[in-house]
Design an enzyme around this catalytic site. Structure first.
Site, PDB file in Angstrom:
ATOM      1  N   HIS A  67       0.839  -1.202   0.000  1.00 30.94           N
ATOM      2  CA  HIS A  67       0.000   0.000   0.000  1.00 30.94           C
ATOM      3  C   HIS A  67       0.868   1.244   0.000  1.00 30.94           C
ATOM      4  CE1 HIS A  67      -3.161   2.761   1.932  1.00 30.94           C
ATOM      5  NE2 HIS A  67      -3.500   2.539   0.689  1.00 30.94           N
ATOM      6  N   GLU A 123      -0.151   4.988   0.266  1.00 37.19           N
ATOM      7  CA  GLU A 123      -0.979   6.202   0.331  1.00 37.19           C
ATOM      8  C   GLU A 123      -0.036   7.402   0.239  1.00 37.19           C
ATOM      9  OE1 GLU A 123      -4.333   6.985   0.277  1.00 37.19           O
ATOM     10  OE2 GLU A 123      -3.406   8.949   0.030  1.00 37.19           O
ATOM     11  N   HIS A 139      -6.128   4.149  -6.142  1.00 36.46           N
ATOM     12  CA  HIS A 139      -7.325   4.804  -5.597  1.00 36.46           C
ATOM     13  C   HIS A 139      -7.143   6.310  -5.686  1.00 36.46           C
ATOM     14  CE1 HIS A 139      -9.753   1.458  -3.688  1.00 36.46           C
ATOM     15  NE2 HIS A 139      -8.855   0.875  -4.460  1.00 36.46           N
ATOM     16  N   GLU A 140      -8.267   7.004  -5.690  1.00 35.51           N
ATOM     17  CA  GLU A 140      -8.275   8.437  -6.025  1.00 35.51           C
ATOM     18  C   GLU A 140      -7.384   8.671  -7.253  1.00 35.51           C
ATOM     19  OE1 GLU A 140      -6.958   7.557  -2.814  1.00 35.51           O
ATOM     20  OE2 GLU A 140      -9.021   7.190  -2.198  1.00 35.51           O
ATOM     21  N   GLU A 194      -9.922   2.879  -8.440  1.00 34.79           N
ATOM     22  CA  GLU A 194     -11.172   3.330  -7.854  1.00 34.79           C
ATOM     23  C   GLU A 194     -11.791   4.316  -8.856  1.00 34.79           C
ATOM     24  OE1 GLU A 194     -12.465   4.546  -3.320  1.00 34.79           O
ATOM     25  OE2 GLU A 194     -10.908   5.714  -4.303  1.00 34.79           O
ATOM     26  N   GLU A 220     -16.900   2.140   0.699  1.00 32.23           N
ATOM     27  CA  GLU A 220     -16.584   2.787   1.973  1.00 32.23           C
ATOM     28  C   GLU A 220     -17.537   3.929   2.313  1.00 32.23           C
ATOM     29  OE1 GLU A 220     -14.847   2.817  -0.725  1.00 32.23           O
ATOM     30  OE2 GLU A 220     -13.987   4.777  -1.150  1.00 32.23           O
TER      31      GLU A 220
END
Lengths: 677, 677
Positions: B376, B378, B456-457, B475, B481
């Site tokens: 991951h 982020e 994602h985003e 995503e 979520e």
């Protein structure tokens, strides 16, 4: 069983304080729910489906003449539930075996007055629709009565898109369908078909109109449709005597538009066959002396261009015999057509031929060649003139061996005439109780002479073919003839993509497809707004047990390749399925021949071309079929190149997916014939 | 062949007076027609289909910085036609073999000035859609240039219904879709999907965005959509140098909504695989430390409730191993999550675990149990911080045996940060050329370490998975979520019936279905707005090669009956077909497993129940299958009874028609497994 239920329910509901609570009845699969309650004694019903309100709480009741309105307060004095699950067989039809499966709730109401009148409400809830009706049992305080207004309303849950034709207009049902939201409706005929924003398809219609006015729908506020019964000329709506019952008010429901087409609720709500053996009612493909009058080549009336001559009739009979048609229709053979016959309906003589038409000889000629004649009764809606001769007219045809009669009721607006015993003339709408009674008399009289009826300018179809299987087809919409002479450009390409979801929900239509002379040589200002392939596809798309090959023999002889499809296509079916359905845009229907293992496909589009994938999973698995495909050529276009037709053959089976390429204004017709192996 | 065509066409067009005439290019089956012409030297294109105008004559061109606009007058100096018809194979995907069949037309334009600039327009016309792009060849009078505005417009032929999300809003693509006529549009993201009044479905999107801003669509007058390129923070749109090319502007067309789903034009318009052997990219079903943070049971940041502990990771690994999952995602394991991490993206350390997370031990533990870890990253969209560590971060994961990384770019609005060499901070949109370039760098870097990316985003998907098969999922829409914490009530039931026709046309989505704790015990004010059966159906309806079972292990252990479907359902498919499609109402999709003969069906509805007939003609003819059906119980309802699930088994074959009964907010999931006989 019914009695036990009634007893149990009476008993179960007692502790809840009598009969004021809400009562529900659901469809067999639970998806449709009708809720009934008395609100301060006034009956209210609503209909929900799978969490979606279809009909919001809506009123019921009547305004009566010279009596208090029949709207409550009522109390519930009995409640009877029943379940029916049977399969019945259509003697002829679009589907042979029909399941009739519903839950019924009968609510027995009595007024809370000193001289209480009684009224029963009966709901039948199917998985695909709801029917409800009013019944007046024999009772102490009501015998003869006159309905001035029926207060039934349908409060819709949204401003649905609707396809509609206006009521109370001169040309009866013969209008192009308009598509608007419900909020922009005029008073309309039924079936009224709607599409909701959430993807449901609804249609409001009625079933089993026995002795009642037919129903139109009038918008009250924007989203409520009120029943508006077609009045008598005296302003009343329905003349009644107990025991009496209204037609079924019907809501059909589908998750897609195609499901409306294979919805048999209307038939299920009509009583079973009352005629017994109806083997004399035979579906038929026919040609006839008809289109040549519409395009002006000959006339109905007598004179040098008279169409119905002995010689011309024999020409059609020869053509029918040569190409295997069952029957020949002859219009204009009897006295009465000269002058403005639409204004002189009393001149029609139903057993008197014009001198140039030897009906005995024509009947013999046809009989010798194995061809039936179809009789014709144009009445111009002069009902008294017709009814006075009716018995003799049917007897005359029976003697000639004729088993099918086309009736006609051409008259504009409220002009169906009857003359009372004082000689006074009354003029009625085509759709009121008077004409309902007349059509019922015609059916019953014709049945006694083993004659089937194909009514033009009729009262609308409400499924009486189940009860009277000699009611084989009718008009009741803009048919092919508008292409021959209407000044508004004829039927636009989308017209036949709307009919299957509106008019045809009511029952078979004698649309008379099959014009090959698309550009109509005799009428330079008129034309048919389709491709040739679409004309063929209409034989499958538009269901009728009586299908005409409407064009002139010489136009078929010039295109025997395309004509082969019309010769092959049957008119009586084992089963019907819908592959594609978009109202006003396109539709694909497949049907299985009742008398062979062949299947047929018809697919049509509006003014735009389409590419549709058709999985052939309806075919019998494991069997190979020869598909004879009649389709638009690649460069076909209804405007510029309507005759470009391709005929191809292809071996297919149930796992094949055919791509149907419909030209603008085009169609595809296919015969699937099993290959013996 | 291409050269010969070019020669012939140059020669053929000469006598007509040079290059001013109209040029057309049709799709292989002739149904789609693109017409191009120079109107007083200005390029204009239009698109028609089967008699229907789809795009009315529309302009093309550019406004450039410190240069005259590139809009003509042009003259045509060359014209090249080509036809391609090939079949290529997706290494993984929703369909294994994809046909790429189009006609191409390249128009070589040159300005009529003294220092003429050159511009090529390339049209590729498929039977199911059209792509066109601009290409700037190397040339004498244009080298570096800056695009200030792209003038491409789509003049629509009607006020079509559209499903859309607004552009330039803080939450990127994470909005509920609105349905309005085109005339009521904001500036919107693509894909923009539309339904015409005449029954066509259109979607406007783009393909192969290599080094360009992504496109939004701005309504100019009511029925024209203008390309609006997402700007850099300095106000420019695209920084370019010849040779250069724009993305493909794409119009997808379908006769029904389902055809948009099985339309592969976007993939066909991307370049083939550039990575060579991508056997290391493996579709996967995964669980992970994720939902427990969303429902507040643990935290991403360090502390007593830290989710990503060694012990908790082992618990998920055990669960994954026990139930046959491929992978476990662990979020919040690395330093940087404490405080308001969305504002402190520069604090993230991508190789530095929190002290309570022994990543070496966790990786070993997973390896021993045959489970992969999903890494991951982020970034909070602090791009400079990420890019400085990126090489090391991927190397670190590769050393641990990790082949898949979920990236994240949480930042509101225009807040993707980069720091220039002078130390100045710049803030960019997620969708401009800067982020397009960043995502391309991530893919290329990750590929060198045999790592696949789940962003994602993200920037929106434009089909780059064909070229970079390590771009497996992303995503880019409101995912599961939102049901855990959003204050607007979560995703309404219709949300997932719109996604397949909008967001999912662009490519796979990591929606993370499978919440069994529908009412979310830990979050009394939040819930999932579906039935349990619908959660299962989403595994088939929403395509992603990476599918999460998003709920907590204990919730699955409590419903092993329903969980079996998630264990069985594959994530890599041989084929995909759509059985029912109505945007925002319901959809049914069937897919064939790529590694067995099993088929799977997913059918979902919005807040209303549905009864849908599903013919199983996709099954292999003559073979019997056991259908394991996970469906809403008769009394199921997303509002009142969401957990009522029925699991039934039934023997079926290709001729079976299953009736799918979907509860309000419900669904059906089916596995079809061949019976060996």
């Amino acid at each position: 069983m019914q009695r036990l239920w009634a007893f149990l329910l009476v008993w179960l509901s007692m502790p809840l304080g009598g009969w004021t609570q809400t009562t529900t009845v659901t469809s067999p699969d639970g998806s449709l729910v009708v809720t009934f309650r008395l609100e301060e004694g006034r009956p209210v019903y609503q209909i929900d489906r799978l969490g979606m309100p279809l009909i919001l709480p809506s009123p019921m009741g009547f305004v009566l003449k010279e009596q208090p309105p029949l709207v409550g307060p009522f109390r519930l004095i009995g409640l009877v539930r029943d379940t029916v699950d049977t399969v019945w067989t259509q003697p002829w039809g679009e589907k042979k075996h029909i399941r009739n499966h519903y839950h019924e709730l009968r609510l027995q109401l009595e007024e809370t007055t000193e001289r209480p009148r009684r009224l029963d409400l009966v709901f039948r809830v199917f998985d695909e629709g709801v029917g409800f009706r009013y019944e007046w049992p024999e009772q102490a305080y009501l015998d003869r009565f006159v309905i001035m207004d029926e207060l039934t309303a349908f409060r819709l849950a949204g401003d649905h898109q609707a396809w509609w034709i206006p009521a109370y207009h001169p040309n009866r049902y013969e209008y192009l369908y308009r598509r608007t939201p419900i909020s922009q409706l005029d008073t309309v005929h039924t079936p009224l078909t709607m599409e909701t924003a959430d993807g449901w398809f609804l249609s409001v219609h009625e079933a089993e109109v026995e002795d009642y006015a037919t129903m139109t729908l009038a918008p009250s506020d924007s989203l409520t449709l009120e029943v508006d019964l077609v009045p008598w000329s005296d302003g009343t709506r329905v003349k009644a005597q107990t025991p009496f019952r209204s037609p079924w008010r019907v809501l059909l429901v589908g998750d897609n538009a195609g499901e409306l087409i294979t919805n048999y609720t209307l038939l299920n709500l009509n009583a079973p066959n009352r005629l017994g053996d109806v083997s004399w009612v035979r579906p038929a493909k026919y040609v006839g002396i008809w289109w040549e009058m519409h395009i002006g080549r000959s006339t109905w009336g007598s004179g040098p261009r008279h169409g119905a001559t002995t010689e011309n009739a024999k020409r059609y009979i020869d053509f029918a015999a040569r190409h295997g048609f069952d029957a020949v229709l002859i219009e204009g053979w009897n006295v009465g057509w000269d002058g403005d016959w639409t204004q002189n309906g009393d001149k029609f003589r139903f057993t008197e031929p014009y001198p140039d038409f030897d009906i005995e000889e024509v009947a013999r000629y046809a009989r010798d060649r194995g061809v039936q004649l179809i009789g014709h009764h144009e009445t111009a809606c002069h009902i008294t003139n017709y009814e006075r001769q009716m018995e003799a007219a049917f007897a005359f045809y029976q003697r000639l061996g004729i088993h099918m009669v086309k009736t006609g009721y051409v008259a504009h607006g409220r002009n169906c005439i009857w003359i009372d015993e004082q000689g006074q003339v009354h003029r009625e709408w085509h759709h009121g109780q008077f004409m309902v009674r007349h059509h019922r008399r015609v059916l019953e009289t014709a049945a006694r002479y083993q004659i089937a009826i194909n009514a033009h300018e009729p009262v609308k179809d409400t499924g009486e073919r189940r009860t009277y299987p000699n009611m084989v087809s009718r008009e009741g919409a803009r048919g092919q003839e508008y292409n021959a002479w209407s000044e508004d450009g004829g039927n636009p390409p989308e017209h036949t993509t709307i009919l299957p979801f509106t008019r045809l929900l009511a029952g078979p239509m004698d649309f008379t497809p099959g014009i090959f002379d698309i550009l109509i040589k005799d009428r330079p200002n008129n034309r048919v707004n389709t491709t040739l392939a679409k004309q063929l596809a209409l034989y499958v798309v538009i269901y009728s047990p009586l299908q005409m090959a409407a064009d002139l023999p010489e136009h078929y002889e010039a295109r025997l390749d395309a004509f082969q499809f019309i010769k092959d296509v049957p008119v009586d079916w084992e089963d019907t399925r819908v592959l594609h359905a978009r109202i006003g845009d396109y539709v694909t229907i497949v049907r299985k021949d009742r008398h062979s293992d062949d299947w047929y496909l018809g697919s049509i589009t509006d003014e735009y071309g389409r590419t549709l994938e058709a999985p052939l999973s309806f075919l019998e698995p494991g069997r190979r079929y020869l598909a004879e495909i009649y389709r638009d050529a690649p460069d076909a276009d209804w405007r510029t190149n309507p005759l470009a037709l391709e005929i191809v053959r292809q071996v297919v089976d149930a796992s094949t997916v055919l791509t149907l390429r419909l030209a603008p204004g085009g169609g595809t017709a296919i015969r699937f014939h099993p290959i013996e192996e």
